[in-house]
Design an enzyme around this catalytic site. Structure first.
Site, mmCIF file in Angstrom:
data_model
loop_
_atom_site.group_PDB
_atom_site.id
_atom_site.type_symbol
_atom_site.label_atom_id
_atom_site.label_comp_id
_atom_site.label_asym_id
_atom_site.label_seq_id
_atom_site.Cartn_x
_atom_site.Cartn_y
_atom_site.Cartn_z
ATOM 1 N N PRO A 89 -12.489 -16.598 131.380
ATOM 2 C CA PRO A 89 -11.747 -15.335 131.483
ATOM 3 C C PRO A 89 -10.408 -15.511 132.199
ATOM 4 O O PRO A 89 -9.563 -14.628 132.143
ATOM 5 C CB PRO A 89 -12.670 -14.417 132.284
ATOM 6 C CG PRO A 89 -13.924 -15.174 132.523
ATOM 7 C CD PRO A 89 -13.731 -16.592 132.146
ATOM 8 N N GLU A 116 -21.313 -19.200 137.532
ATOM 9 C CA GLU A 116 -20.046 -18.618 138.019
ATOM 10 C C GLU A 116 -18.844 -19.354 137.443
ATOM 11 O O GLU A 116 -17.707 -18.919 137.621
ATOM 12 C CB GLU A 116 -19.987 -18.644 139.546
ATOM 13 C CG GLU A 116 -21.168 -17.982 140.247
ATOM 14 C CD GLU A 116 -21.613 -16.684 139.597
ATOM 15 O OE1 GLU A 116 -20.764 -15.781 139.462
ATOM 16 O OE2 GLU A 116 -22.793 -16.587 139.215
ATOM 17 N N ARG A 154 -11.236 -20.453 109.446
ATOM 18 C CA ARG A 154 -10.752 -19.720 108.272
ATOM 19 C C ARG A 154 -9.267 -19.943 108.016
ATOM 20 O O ARG A 154 -8.743 -19.516 106.988
ATOM 21 C CB ARG A 154 -11.144 -18.238 108.325
ATOM 22 C CG ARG A 154 -10.596 -17.466 109.466
ATOM 23 C CD ARG A 154 -11.318 -16.127 109.601
ATOM 24 N NE ARG A 154 -11.110 -15.245 108.462
ATOM 25 C CZ ARG A 154 -9.939 -14.715 108.105
ATOM 26 N NH1 ARG A 154 -8.867 -15.002 108.806
ATOM 27 N NH2 ARG A 154 -9.841 -13.918 107.075
ATOM 28 N N ASP A 169 -4.412 -11.664 105.126
ATOM 29 C CA ASP A 169 -5.100 -10.645 105.912
ATOM 30 C C ASP A 169 -4.324 -10.151 107.122
ATOM 31 O O ASP A 169 -3.224 -10.595 107.425
ATOM 32 C CB ASP A 169 -6.516 -11.096 106.299
ATOM 33 C CG ASP A 169 -6.518 -12.410 107.036
ATOM 34 O OD1 ASP A 169 -7.461 -13.178 106.850
ATOM 35 O OD2 ASP A 169 -5.563 -12.675 107.794
HETATM 36 N N1 4HQ Z 1 -16.934 -16.441 130.338
HETATM 37 N N2 4HQ Z 1 -13.435 -15.660 127.267
HETATM 38 C C1 4HQ Z 1 -18.049 -16.960 132.463
HETATM 39 C C2 4HQ Z 1 -16.128 -15.495 129.702
HETATM 40 C C3 4HQ Z 1 -15.106 -15.858 128.689
HETATM 41 C C4 4HQ Z 1 -14.170 -14.963 128.141
HETATM 42 C C5 4HQ Z 1 -16.974 -17.864 129.995
HETATM 43 C C6 4HQ Z 1 -17.869 -15.989 131.335
HETATM 44 C C7 4HQ Z 1 -17.221 -18.777 131.155
HETATM 45 C C8 4HQ Z 1 -18.528 -19.235 133.109
HETATM 46 N N3 4HQ Z 1 -14.893 -17.029 128.123
HETATM 47 N N4 4HQ Z 1 -18.254 -18.298 132.028
HETATM 48 N N5 4HQ Z 1 -13.998 -13.691 128.418
HETATM 49 O O1 4HQ Z 1 -16.247 -14.341 130.020
HETATM 50 O O2 4HQ Z 1 -13.883 -16.906 127.264
#
Ligand code: 4HQ
Length: 251
Positions: A89, A116, A154, A169
């Protein structure tokens, strides 16, 4: 041909999403290759420990660096230039532009964290880029990796039939798609737009373009900033704005 190596603690999660339909066929035809690797197989000892408590305290667990780095170096051995992507994230937000860029690499390594997250030193040592699929928290990187594999695949030549090629698209020109209709002509009193059965292909094309612009203006005006609009498109947009359709959800 593009190859994806996926590093995960849950390889089973990938089975049906990457074996059905378009992606399954693309794999059968060797247009894409997907290899799954269990990070636990790179952890030493009888217990094959992949996580540990965070330095500094606090809750949760952190993925240990050694098994992850071993796994990444293992999959990179036959192609040292493979691009290593960590799902996170904290990464840059995935966009159509990134998807098209990623499709240019012959070999992507997708690293899926759990708990985590992963020890910071994994990033420093072996990660080329970090990607987020959206501003929400998943239970792990697996679904994010599947999104990347799906969207990138794709773009690869031959994966989609030319009937519905990727350049046809939504987002290829930065606009949302026009509304689609199929039989019956009359569904619960709702008739299809007459132009679509007119046989006038120039008119159909103009109508679809206008509806694309209308939808984008109503639903995602932010996209219009970067859309590829012709002079005629700009006139259409001005027209729509003057018509003053500001009622979201009507289309
Ligand atoms: N995570 N986009 C926590 C995500 C995530 C996202 C991946 C949660 C990694 C450890 N990954 N783990 N949003 O939320 O890619």
């Amino acid at each position: 041909m593009i190859r994806f190596d996926v590093l995960t603690l849950f390889p089973g999660m990938f089975n049906s999403p990457l074996s059905e339909s378009v992606l399954g066929k693309a794999r059968d035809k060797k247009q894409i290759e997907i290899a799954l690797h269990n990070i636990r197989d790179f952890a030493p000892g009888r217990h094959r420990v992949v996580d540990d408590t965070p330095y500094g305290g606090g809750g949760g667990m952190v993925m240990k660096p050694e098994p992850l780095v071993r796994a990444i170096e293992f999959v990179k051995k036959p192609s040292p230039s493979a691009r290593v992507i960590l799902m996170s994230p904290q990464g840059v937000l995935l966009s159509a532009g990134h998807v098209r860029r990623l499709a240019q690499y012959p070999h992507l390594v997708l690293v899926c964290g759990r708990y985590e997250g992963v020890d910071e030193r994994v990033r420093l040592e072996v990660v080329d880029e970090e990607i987020s699929i959206g501003d929400y928290v998943l239970t792990g990187g697996e679904l994010a990796a599947m999104v990347i594999i799906d969207a990138v695949s794709r773009q690869i030549r031959g994966v989609l039939g030319h009937e519905n090629a990727a350049h046809e698209d939504s987002f290829s020109d930065g606009l949302l798609e026009y509304p689609h209709y199929t039989k019956p002509r009359n569904f619960r009193g709702l008739r299809i737009p007459e132009v679509l059965i007119s046989g006038n292909h120039r008119e159909i094309k103009r109508w679809r373009r206008k509806e694309s612009i209308r939808r984008t203006w109503l639903r995602r005006p932010d996209l219009l900033e970067r859309a590829a609009l012709s002079d005629e498109d700009c006139k259409t947009l001005d027209e729509l704005k003057r018509e003053g359709e500001s009622c979201r959800g009507v289309v």
